[in-house]
Design a protein around this motif. Structure first.
Motif: not given
Length: 85
Positions: A36-46, A62-71, A27-30
């Motif tokens: 006052q706005a909160e944005l949360r994006i999570a990607v789970n590959t499980g 998935l390549d963590p560095a690429a996934l981080r860039t895309y998020l 899982t990767m979470v941004l």
């Protein structure tokens, strides 16, 4: 959003007031705080399996560095689009 003074992930510059990214095995979470706005994006590959039938194959890693860039890119584009509305 978590307290930014605690160790809750890596800070990401250039997006929102505060942006933190965390990753674990599947899982990767941004999280982005912008005003006052909160944005949360999570990607789970499980893979979920109910225990019946054959166990599904493990998903590709998935390549963590690429996934981080895309998020970060996607969150920035989303926030820009929302501000235009």
């Amino acid at each position: 959003m978590h307290d930014p003074y605690e160790d809750n992930g890596d800070r990401i510059d250039g997006i929102g007031d505060i942006a933190l990214i965390n990753d674990s095995d599947d899982t990767m979470v941004l999280e982005v705080l912008d005003g006052q706005a909160e944005l949360r994006i999570a990607v789970n590959t499980g893979v979920e399996w109910n225990g019946e039938g054959e166990q599904p194959p493990a998903p590709p890693r998935l390549d963590p560095a690429a996934l981080r860039t895309y998020l970060v890119e996607d969150a920035h584009e989303l926030m820009t689009a929302l501000k235009k509305k």
